[in-house]
Design an enzyme around this catalytic site. Structure first.
Site, short mmCIF file in Angstrom:
data_model
loop_
_atom_site.label_atom_id
_atom_site.label_comp_id
_atom_site.label_asym_id
_atom_site.label_seq_id
_atom_site.Cartn_x
_atom_site.Cartn_y
_atom_site.Cartn_z
N HIS A 264 -35.81 -53.24 -43.02
CA HIS A 264 -36.82 -52.96 -44.12
C HIS A 264 -38.30 -53.30 -43.73
O HIS A 264 -39.40 -53.10 -44.57
CB HIS A 264 -36.23 -53.63 -45.24
CG HIS A 264 -37.06 -53.57 -46.71
ND1 HIS A 264 -38.16 -53.02 -47.19
CD2 HIS A 264 -36.42 -53.06 -47.91
CE1 HIS A 264 -38.31 -52.55 -48.31
NE2 HIS A 264 -37.04 -52.64 -48.67
N CYS A 265 -38.47 -54.01 -42.66
CA CYS A 265 -40.05 -54.39 -42.43
C CYS A 265 -40.36 -53.57 -41.08
O CYS A 265 -41.45 -52.75 -41.56
CB CYS A 265 -39.69 -55.66 -42.12
SG CYS A 265 -39.37 -56.97 -43.48
N ILE A 266 -40.11 -53.66 -40.12
CA ILE A 266 -40.77 -53.11 -38.98
C ILE A 266 -41.20 -51.68 -39.08
O ILE A 266 -42.39 -51.18 -38.64
CB ILE A 266 -40.39 -53.49 -37.82
CG1 ILE A 266 -39.94 -55.25 -37.56
CG2 ILE A 266 -41.23 -53.10 -36.30
CD1 ILE A 266 -40.95 -56.06 -37.51
#
Ligand SMILES: NC(=O)c1ccc[n+]([C@@H]2O[C@H](COP(=O)([O-])OP(=O)(O)OC[C@H]3O[C@@H](n4cnc5c(N)ncnc54)[C@H](O)[C@@H]3O)[C@@H](O)[C@H]2O)c1
Length: 429
Positions: A264-266
């Site tokens: 969900h981030c990078i």
């Protein structure tokens, strides 16, 4: 924990990977916690003691329930809260820009119920300026004044799913308020259950801190994912070179190549930043755009190397039996969001490969490419399946795998992680 003899009431909005651990940690230190979520099925499961998050066992959830944690889909609980934390998703919209729908929805709901004296903290990852320009106006829609009637701050979530060393309590927490009083209120709150709280100059700096962290990873992963291509052509083992470089005790941090980035981030957060730069200033954040291009191409490079490995054995990809091993976005967790296994599988399907996979954490997997649909179930015995495949691609080295046994059972194993020992059947990316 009581403040002035009164139990602090906390509402955590969004009970996913970030919100549920936060809610349970606060319940552990004695706060009265309601986990608010719009998904009825999530709320029911949580109240029945069934966790949907890797990092939280059913036993831990049940201990939280016994301590007073409960889940709800009724926003009326916000009116009772001293503190409201927002941990809702911030995905990308179809055009690649930020989708702040959930953040706006949560802020609107808070605005309808919040009473004066409440601390409201946004934790969802977003572009600098969101707390002030998007979130706060909705929270204060009834006419509350920020820093006087209601305190509003941003505090980036740093959860690392699967990390057994760093959890909520021992990962330093950055807080930045819209006013100094807001920062102080957020600092005092988190200091009750987090070892180290770091004050940012303001909400924008706290928002930016999270984006620096993720952009740093994105760019450095892209660096090695680009290097792995020419190192292969130059017959250099990049993993060995990185191991050597890592012996330098200062000024270097190791990143290793792989099949691409996920989660969900990078793959998402740096886009929030580049979108903001483009929308506000009219120019490109070139490092992020380049990192995106390289990391998005990584799964397709794996497909190219697979084609080459089969070609050397005079086997066409069309009709070849390909076994993918580990299809989550990182080892030892079940989260498949943005997993590089998906674009790889779609490319292999489009080339006519006969796909199968093994992942103890993913019982079923649906892949769609053009008109082709593959509804797959994880094969039962991964070592038997290696023997039956024309080629095996190791994507995520989950701890349960005996990597050497996988390699020995495979006619050829494309090792995208550089974890298999050197043996005749192993081809490193
Ligand atoms: N997962 C991670 O590893 C991680 C790490 C750091 C930061 N973050 C950030 O934290 C935020 C949350 O991510 P996550 O992984 O926990 O998401 P998630 O999808 O696991 O959970 C979000 C939950 O919020 C609920 N929800 C959505 N809209 C809502 C609303 N308006 N009101 C109430 N509930 C609502 C959903 O039903 C879901 O249960 C994101 O901004 C993400 O970028 C995630």
């Amino acid at each position: 924990m009581a403040q002035g003899g009164v139990m602090t009431k906390l509402v955590v909005i969004g009970q996913g990977y970030v919100g549920l651990p936060m809610a349970l940690r606060a319940a552990e230190v004695g706060l009265s916690v309601v986990g608010l979520d719009t998904k009825r099925s999530v709320v029911d499961a949580l109240n029945e003691g069934r966790s949907h998050i890797d990092d939280i066992t059913d036993d831990e959830l049940q201990a939280g329930l016994a301590r007073g944690y409960s889940a709800s889909d009724d926003p009326a609980c916000i009116a009772e809260a001293d503190v409201v934390i927002v941990c809702v998703p911030t995905p990308l919209a179809a055009d690649g820009g930020p989708d702040l729908g959930a953040v706006e929805g949560a802020a609107r709901t808070i605005g309808e119920h919040v009473r004066p004296g409440t601390l409201v903290v946004l934790e969802s990852t977003t572009y600098p300026g969101t707390t002030e320009e998007v979130f706060a106006p909705l929270v204060t829609a009834s006419g509350l004044t920020v820093g006087v009637d209601v305190h509003i701050a941003f505090s980036p979530e740093r959860v690392d799913p699967g990390n057994k060393v760093y959890g909520i309590q021992n990962t330093p927490k950055v807080v930045g308020g819209l006013t100094p009083a807001c920062t102080a209120a957020a600092r005092d709150f988190y200091a009750r259950f987090i070892d180290t709280v770091v004050e940012a100059k303001g909400a924008r700096e706290a928002e930016m801190a999270k984006l620096i962290e993720n952009t740093f990873r994105h760019v450095n992963i892209a660096l090695v994912n680009e290097m792995v291509r020419f190192c292969h052509e130059l017959d250099i083992d990049l993993w060995d070179a990185i191991d050597c470089a890592e012996t330098k005790p200062f000024g270097f941090m190791a990143f290793r190549p792989g099949p691409g980035v996920g989660g969900h981030c990078i793959p998402i957060d740096p886009s929030y930043l580049s979108h903001r730069v483009k929308a506000r200033l009219g120019y490109a954040f070139r490092m992020v755009e380049l990192a995106e291009e390289i990391n998005h191409a990584a799964p397709l490079y794996v497909a190219t190397r697979l084609w080459k490995a089969l070609n050397e054995r005079k086997i066409a990809v069309n009709g070849a039996k390909v076994l993918l091993v580990g299809v989550t976005y990182k080892p030892n967790i079940s989260d498949r969001r943005q997993s590089p296994a998906d674009p790889l599988a779609r490319r292999l399907l489009s080339l006519g490969a006969e796909l199968s996979y093994h992942d103890p954490l993913v019982p079923k997997w649906l892949i769609e490419e053009g008109g082709r649909v593959a509804a797959l179930s994880s094969v039962e015995d991964v070592y038997d399946a290696c023997g039956a495949a024309d080629i095996v691609v190791l994507l995520q080295p989950h701890a349960i795998y005996d990597i050497d046994r996988l390699a020995n059972a495979s006619p050829v194993m494309l090792d995208t992680r550089g974890v298999a020992g050197e043996s005749g059947s192993v081809v490193r990316l």
